[in-house]
Design a protein around this motif. Sequence first.
Motif, PDB file in Angstrom:
ATOM      1  N   ASP A 129      -5.490   2.465  -8.955  1.00  0.00           N
ATOM      2  CA  ASP A 129      -5.057   3.714  -9.403  1.00  0.00           C
ATOM      3  C   ASP A 129      -3.930   4.466  -8.672  1.00  0.00           C
ATOM      4  OD1 ASP A 129      -6.587   4.719  -7.326  1.00  0.00           O
ATOM      5  OD2 ASP A 129      -7.874   6.066  -8.603  1.00  0.00           O
ATOM      6  N   THR A 130      -2.923   3.412  -7.975  1.00  0.00           N
ATOM      7  CA  THR A 130      -1.800   4.329  -7.186  1.00  0.00           C
ATOM      8  C   THR A 130      -0.591   3.440  -7.605  1.00  0.00           C
ATOM      9  OG1 THR A 130      -2.549   2.264  -5.554  1.00  0.00           O
ATOM     10  CG2 THR A 130      -3.124   4.557  -5.020  1.00  0.00           C
ATOM     11  N   PHE A 131       0.375   4.365  -7.547  1.00  0.00           N
ATOM     12  CA  PHE A 131       1.733   3.619  -7.731  1.00  0.00           C
ATOM     13  C   PHE A 131       2.485   3.666  -6.711  1.00  0.00           C
ATOM     14  CE2 PHE A 131       5.769   5.597  -9.297  1.00  0.00           C
ATOM     15  CZ  PHE A 131       6.060   4.827 -10.167  1.00  0.00           C
ATOM     16  N   LEU A 175      11.682  -7.052  -6.830  1.00  0.00           N
ATOM     17  CA  LEU A 175      11.775  -5.579  -6.857  1.00  0.00           C
ATOM     18  C   LEU A 175      12.367  -5.481  -5.216  1.00  0.00           C
ATOM     19  CD1 LEU A 175       8.734  -4.281  -8.847  1.00  0.00           C
ATOM     20  CD2 LEU A 175      11.034  -4.729  -9.885  1.00  0.00           C
ATOM     21  N   THR A 176      13.068  -4.214  -4.987  1.00  0.00           N
ATOM     22  CA  THR A 176      13.538  -3.741  -3.913  1.00  0.00           C
ATOM     23  C   THR A 176      13.675  -2.437  -3.808  1.00  0.00           C
ATOM     24  OG1 THR A 176      15.476  -4.278  -2.336  1.00  0.00           O
ATOM     25  CG2 THR A 176      16.118  -3.871  -4.670  1.00  0.00           C
ATOM     26  N   ARG A 177      14.129  -1.967  -2.484  1.00  0.00           N
ATOM     27  CA  ARG A 177      14.239  -0.439  -1.944  1.00  0.00           C
ATOM     28  C   ARG A 177      14.588   0.239  -3.200  1.00  0.00           C
ATOM     29  NH1 ARG A 177      14.672   3.357   1.857  1.00  0.00           N
ATOM     30  NH2 ARG A 177      16.440   4.740   1.740  1.00  0.00           N
ATOM     31  N   GLY A 178      13.759   1.441  -3.415  1.00  0.00           N
ATOM     32  CA  GLY A 178      14.023   2.542  -4.345  1.00  0.00           C
ATOM     33  C   GLY A 178      13.485   2.105  -6.058  1.00  0.00           C
ATOM     34  N   GLU A 179      12.911   0.882  -6.137  1.00  0.00           N
ATOM     35  CA  GLU A 179      12.339   0.302  -7.293  1.00  0.00           C
ATOM     36  C   GLU A 179      10.865   0.699  -6.986  1.00  0.00           C
ATOM     37  OE1 GLU A 179      14.529  -2.834  -9.526  1.00  0.00           O
ATOM     38  OE2 GLU A 179      14.374  -3.497  -7.631  1.00  0.00           O
ATOM     39  N   TRP A 180      10.344   0.568  -8.179  1.00  0.00           N
ATOM     40  CA  TRP A 180       8.763   1.094  -8.115  1.00  0.00           C
ATOM     41  C   TRP A 180       7.854   0.149  -8.976  1.00  0.00           C
ATOM     42  CZ3 TRP A 180       8.009   1.473 -13.318  1.00  0.00           C
ATOM     43  CH2 TRP A 180       9.173   2.296 -13.912  1.00  0.00           C
ATOM     44  N   PHE A 181       6.468   0.363  -8.703  1.00  0.00           N
ATOM     45  CA  PHE A 181       5.411  -0.876  -9.516  1.00  0.00           C
ATOM     46  C   PHE A 181       4.200  -0.058  -9.611  1.00  0.00           C
ATOM     47  CE2 PHE A 181       3.840  -2.435  -5.667  1.00  0.00           C
ATOM     48  CZ  PHE A 181       4.749  -2.375  -4.838  1.00  0.00           C
ATOM     49  N   VAL A 217       7.351  -5.108   4.315  1.00  0.00           N
ATOM     50  CA  VAL A 217       7.876  -4.052   3.278  1.00  0.00           C
ATOM     51  C   VAL A 217       7.185  -2.722   3.747  1.00  0.00           C
ATOM     52  CG1 VAL A 217       6.943  -3.390   0.895  1.00  0.00           C
ATOM     53  CG2 VAL A 217       7.840  -5.874   1.650  1.00  0.00           C
ATOM     54  N   THR A 218       7.980  -1.623   3.398  1.00  0.00           N
ATOM     55  CA  THR A 218       7.412  -0.456   3.599  1.00  0.00           C
ATOM     56  C   THR A 218       7.019   0.495   2.170  1.00  0.00           C
ATOM     57  OG1 THR A 218       8.063  -0.135   5.755  1.00  0.00           O
ATOM     58  CG2 THR A 218       7.253   1.970   4.533  1.00  0.00           C
ATOM     59  N   CYS A 219       6.052   0.738   1.786  1.00  0.00           N
ATOM     60  CA  CYS A 219       5.843   1.429   0.456  1.00  0.00           C
ATOM     61  C   CYS A 219       5.393   2.897   0.449  1.00  0.00           C
ATOM     62  CB  CYS A 219       4.839   0.615  -0.649  1.00  0.00           C
ATOM     63  SG  CYS A 219       5.454  -0.682  -1.041  1.00  0.00           S
ATOM     64  N   LEU A 220       5.753   3.603  -0.441  1.00  0.00           N
ATOM     65  CA  LEU A 220       5.214   4.985  -0.418  1.00  0.00           C
ATOM     66  C   LEU A 220       4.343   5.041  -1.710  1.00  0.00           C
ATOM     67  CD1 LEU A 220       8.815   7.108  -0.274  1.00  0.00           C
ATOM     68  CD2 LEU A 220       7.015   6.125   1.565  1.00  0.00           C
ATOM     69  N   VAL A 221       3.233   5.281  -1.183  1.00  0.00           N
ATOM     70  CA  VAL A 221       2.214   5.358  -2.415  1.00  0.00           C
ATOM     71  C   VAL A 221       1.750   6.773  -2.824  1.00  0.00           C
ATOM     72  CG1 VAL A 221      -0.161   4.424  -2.869  1.00  0.00           C
ATOM     73  CG2 VAL A 221       1.126   3.226  -1.046  1.00  0.00           C
TER      74      VAL A 221
END
Length: 153
Positions: free
Chosen positions: A55-57, A83-89, A110-114
């Motif tokens: 349940d995370t984006f 997918l690359t920087r600035g894209e989401w999933f 990779v670093t993601c903002l969750v």
Amino acid sequence: MRTGLIKQSLYLELLRSVPSFQSLPEDVLSKVADVLEETHYSESEYIIRQGATGDTFFIISQGQVRVTRQKSTSEEPEFLTTLTRGEWFGEQALKGEDVRTASVTALGRVTCLVVDRESFMHLTGGLDDVNSKPYESDDIKAKLEAESVFFSC
Ligand code: PCG
């Protein structure tokens, strides 16, 4: 805990640069930037596993990810996209039954903002391109197959 001010402004800058979020008011982006979590992954690490609940984006802050999908256990995972920087999933599980419809792995570091479910709703409630993103390769049957395959393992 609130995000530190320097990180908050870096996160805000990244959120502002995401084309899908460009119509959003500054206060919405700012609230989301304040609560998101930064996560790090190494080469080939799974960020999302198909069939798992979630349940995370995710918004990619650094690096690239690879998206694959397995139609059945007997078949090789099919490459879908990178997918690359600035894209989401990760929005699919948040729109439906919490089940991940594809796997996402790190290509290098990779670093993601969750973003959690509540902030995701806040962020994307009015965004058509996030809420109705079509994936041509998907249909309901494939999703059900994927679920039954992964839950029977
Ligand atoms: P989710 O939550 O199902 O987790 C896997 C993610 O991969 C999915 O959400 C999408 O955000 C992302 N994705 C990117 N391209 C595709 C695609 O072609 N099909 C599917 N099912 N997911 C994709």
